[in-house]
Design a protein around this motif. Sequence first.
Motif, PDB file in Angstrom:
ATOM      1  N   ALA A  24     -89.270 -77.764 -81.902  1.00 38.44           N
ATOM      2  CA  ALA A  24     -90.631 -77.621 -81.380  1.00 38.44           C
ATOM      3  C   ALA A  24     -90.921 -78.625 -80.276  1.00 38.44           C
ATOM      4  O   ALA A  24     -91.606 -78.301 -79.296  1.00 38.44           O
ATOM      5  N   GLU A  25     -90.410 -79.844 -80.399  1.00 41.34           N
ATOM      6  CA  GLU A  25     -90.700 -80.863 -79.390  1.00 41.34           C
ATOM      7  C   GLU A  25     -90.059 -80.508 -78.053  1.00 41.34           C
ATOM      8  O   GLU A  25     -90.695 -80.607 -76.998  1.00 41.34           O
ATOM      9  N   ALA A  26     -88.793 -80.095 -78.082  1.00 37.05           N
ATOM     10  CA  ALA A  26     -88.116 -79.724 -76.839  1.00 37.05           C
ATOM     11  C   ALA A  26     -88.416 -78.291 -76.431  1.00 37.05           C
ATOM     12  O   ALA A  26     -88.129 -77.890 -75.308  1.00 37.05           O
ATOM     13  N   PHE A  27     -89.012 -77.505 -77.340  1.00 35.31           N
ATOM     14  CA  PHE A  27     -89.314 -76.091 -77.132  1.00 35.31           C
ATOM     15  C   PHE A  27     -88.043 -75.321 -76.778  1.00 35.31           C
ATOM     16  O   PHE A  27     -87.937 -74.692 -75.725  1.00 35.31           O
ATOM     17  N   THR A  28     -87.075 -75.382 -77.689  1.00 31.24           N
ATOM     18  CA  THR A  28     -85.786 -74.730 -77.487  1.00 31.24           C
ATOM     19  C   THR A  28     -85.368 -73.963 -78.731  1.00 31.24           C
ATOM     20  O   THR A  28     -85.810 -74.258 -79.842  1.00 31.24           O
ATOM     21  N   LEU A  29     -84.488 -72.993 -78.523  1.00 34.38           N
ATOM     22  CA  LEU A  29     -83.786 -72.318 -79.594  1.00 34.38           C
ATOM     23  C   LEU A  29     -82.296 -72.514 -79.381  1.00 34.38           C
ATOM     24  O   LEU A  29     -81.819 -72.512 -78.244  1.00 34.38           O
ATOM     25  N   SER A  30     -81.556 -72.688 -80.480  1.00 40.22           N
ATOM     26  CA  SER A  30     -80.110 -72.828 -80.372  1.00 40.22           C
ATOM     27  C   SER A  30     -79.456 -72.249 -81.605  1.00 40.22           C
ATOM     28  O   SER A  30     -80.040 -72.252 -82.704  1.00 40.22           O
ATOM     29  N   ARG A  31     -78.241 -71.755 -81.436  1.00 38.99           N
ATOM     30  CA  ARG A  31     -77.476 -71.273 -82.579  1.00 38.99           C
ATOM     31  C   ARG A  31     -76.896 -72.454 -83.336  1.00 38.99           C
ATOM     32  O   ARG A  31     -76.504 -73.456 -82.744  1.00 38.99           O
ATOM     33  N   PHE A  63     -82.165 -81.135 -62.436  1.00 34.22           N
ATOM     34  CA  PHE A  63     -80.911 -81.622 -63.004  1.00 34.22           C
ATOM     35  C   PHE A  63     -81.005 -83.090 -63.431  1.00 34.22           C
ATOM     36  O   PHE A  63     -80.422 -83.487 -64.436  1.00 34.22           O
ATOM     37  N   GLU A  64     -81.722 -83.894 -62.651  1.00 34.15           N
ATOM     38  CA  GLU A  64     -81.700 -85.335 -62.891  1.00 34.15           C
ATOM     39  C   GLU A  64     -82.799 -85.811 -63.832  1.00 34.15           C
ATOM     40  O   GLU A  64     -82.727 -86.938 -64.336  1.00 34.15           O
ATOM     41  N   ILE A  65     -83.798 -84.950 -64.096  1.00 32.46           N
ATOM     42  CA  ILE A  65     -84.886 -85.344 -65.008  1.00 32.46           C
ATOM     43  C   ILE A  65     -85.121 -84.298 -66.091  1.00 32.46           C
ATOM     44  O   ILE A  65     -85.087 -84.592 -67.281  1.00 32.46           O
ATOM     45  N   ASP A  66     -85.356 -83.047 -65.685  1.00 29.17           N
ATOM     46  CA  ASP A  66     -85.844 -82.042 -66.630  1.00 29.17           C
ATOM     47  C   ASP A  66     -84.827 -81.673 -67.705  1.00 29.17           C
ATOM     48  O   ASP A  66     -85.164 -81.611 -68.893  1.00 29.17           O
ATOM     49  N   ILE A  67     -83.583 -81.394 -67.320  1.00 30.24           N
ATOM     50  CA  ILE A  67     -82.574 -81.057 -68.319  1.00 30.24           C
ATOM     51  C   ILE A  67     -82.304 -82.247 -69.245  1.00 30.24           C
ATOM     52  O   ILE A  67     -82.270 -82.079 -70.471  1.00 30.24           O
ATOM     53  N   PRO A  68     -82.117 -83.474 -68.722  1.00 28.71           N
ATOM     54  CA  PRO A  68     -81.955 -84.618 -69.639  1.00 28.71           C
ATOM     55  C   PRO A  68     -83.127 -84.791 -70.605  1.00 28.71           C
ATOM     56  O   PRO A  68     -82.929 -85.120 -71.773  1.00 28.71           O
ATOM     57  N   LEU A  69     -84.370 -84.549 -70.126  1.00 27.44           N
ATOM     58  CA  LEU A  69     -85.540 -84.693 -70.994  1.00 27.44           C
ATOM     59  C   LEU A  69     -85.483 -83.751 -72.189  1.00 27.44           C
ATOM     60  O   LEU A  69     -85.993 -84.065 -73.264  1.00 27.44           O
ATOM     61  N   CYS A  70     -84.856 -82.593 -72.014  1.00 31.85           N
ATOM     62  CA  CYS A  70     -84.819 -81.596 -73.081  1.00 31.85           C
ATOM     63  C   CYS A  70     -83.567 -81.701 -73.950  1.00 31.85           C
ATOM     64  O   CYS A  70     -83.420 -80.921 -74.896  1.00 31.85           O
ATOM     65  N   SER A  71     -82.679 -82.624 -73.640  1.00 31.96           N
ATOM     66  CA  SER A  71     -81.451 -82.750 -74.417  1.00 31.96           C
ATOM     67  C   SER A  71     -81.583 -83.853 -75.462  1.00 31.96           C
ATOM     68  O   SER A  71     -82.365 -84.797 -75.297  1.00 31.96           O
ATOM     69  N   ASP A  72     -80.809 -83.740 -76.526  1.00 34.13           N
ATOM     70  CA  ASP A  72     -80.871 -84.725 -77.607  1.00 34.13           C
ATOM     71  C   ASP A  72     -80.441 -86.111 -77.140  1.00 34.13           C
ATOM     72  O   ASP A  72     -80.998 -87.124 -77.561  1.00 34.13           O
ATOM     73  N   ASN A  73     -79.428 -86.162 -76.266  1.00 35.89           N
ATOM     74  CA  ASN A  73     -78.925 -87.468 -75.829  1.00 35.89           C
ATOM     75  C   ASN A  73     -79.556 -87.946 -74.529  1.00 35.89           C
ATOM     76  O   ASN A  73     -79.163 -88.970 -73.971  1.00 35.89           O
ATOM     77  N   LEU A  74     -80.541 -87.174 -74.029  1.00 32.17           N
ATOM     78  CA  LEU A  74     -81.287 -87.538 -72.825  1.00 32.17           C
ATOM     79  C   LEU A  74     -80.391 -87.690 -71.602  1.00 32.17           C
ATOM     80  O   LEU A  74     -80.647 -88.498 -70.711  1.00 32.17           O
ATOM     81  N   GLU A  75     -79.340 -86.894 -71.550  1.00 31.60           N
ATOM     82  CA  GLU A  75     -78.420 -86.888 -70.415  1.00 31.60           C
ATOM     83  C   GLU A  75     -78.212 -85.455 -69.960  1.00 31.60           C
ATOM     84  O   GLU A  75     -78.556 -84.499 -70.662  1.00 31.60           O
TER      85      GLU A  75
END
Length: 437
Positions: A67-74, A137-149
């Motif tokens: 919910a925090e990252a607003f994502t779905l994953s298998r 690439f340098e902010i938005d994707i890292p913000l949504c990833s668990d490791n912030l990278e």
Amino acid sequence: MDSSSASAAKLQTFGYTEPVADYRSHEGARMSTPDEPIDQHAQDAFAQLLLDRLAQGGEPKEVLYDAEAFTLSRDDDEQTFYLGNAFAEYQRATEDEKEQVIRVFLSTWFTSQFELPTSFDDAKADVLVTVRDRSYFEIDIPLCSDNLELSEGLIYSEYAECLAIAPVYDMPTSIRSLSAGDLEDWGVTLYEVIEVAKQNLREMTREYAQAGELYLFSCGDSHDAARILLTEIIQTLEVSGSPIALVPNREMLLITGEQSDEGLQQMLALAKPALEHERRITGTAFRLTGDQWHPWLPPTDHPLYSEFLLLQLQGLMGDYERQEELFRKRAAQGKADVPFLSRYTVMQNEEGALRSYTIWPGVCPALLPKTDYVMFMSSDEQGLPTHLAAAASWEQVEQVVGSAMSPTDFYPERYRVERFPTEQELELLGIAPWLQK
């Protein structure tokens, strides 16, 4: 365009092009802006709707909702689906259109494990390129990833200073990002793939709309922003002065001439609402010199200068705010020792002139965004600000205390400062006249 512009517009045709589905995957990392409050209940309800439809569609694995990252994953799958853009598209869709948004998402989901061709010769016909704001690439994707990278293996190349380009594999209803591993398996370089992608895009580019000296590329194939790469086509357009481009979102490329006031006015009229699109790219305009694009603003005495500047500054403010969020999250996870983060702020005077500024704090080290002006704030023994000691333009600051400023690799730009200026340096800096009024 408005109705009058539309009636005056003419369609320029290079040939015939096949229609392509208008939705692509690997979207949605930028979920909201500071002016767009998050409706958590609505987001959760949308995610649950997708979970229910995935189960009905026969998804065999457990699907995890963050919910925090607003994502779905298998479960046990590296594939992550960012829901931001699909949610925004669903919200603005009519009742009749909402089902199509869901169906396109399901199609994207179930084709996400598509196996790429094993040879580049077999794959090259479907290789294309996507254009993004560099901050994606340098902010938005890292913000949504668990490791912030940035996701491991995801590749891109900087373009025109504040854009980024990345290779993708095009499918009928979705796009698959290509990784460094994919290119290694094919035995090709990023440059080689981008060149093939540009040729494919060139062959797909058959038409554009024209109204006076404004040219609009909006083919509905989700690749219009990438057409800014086709400089040899853009150079054939009849414009006054050097070509000026805006890519407000993925579905639109605007071109006009640097010396066409009417074209620039029309460009602004189309770009402003287009920047509200969920697949927003940038409000920064670009000027073509040779075959290279560079960020551009009209001369300061141009009647449209303030409007172009405002679009540029609004984007920068959003980038810096999300960058701060990323830094603070990394610090909270112990991944970085983050010093004082000075804010990027924009002010407007009584005459309407816009200026960006930041604070150089009395307590260092600090990371400063690049701004028009720098305010030097003295501090007491407890580190609390006491008074404004100096205020000068960025150029003057570089001349007087440039040796205390170290550029970093961050985007957008930040400079690390390790000390506060001396009394002599503060005297040389002075206080900008416009602040003394």
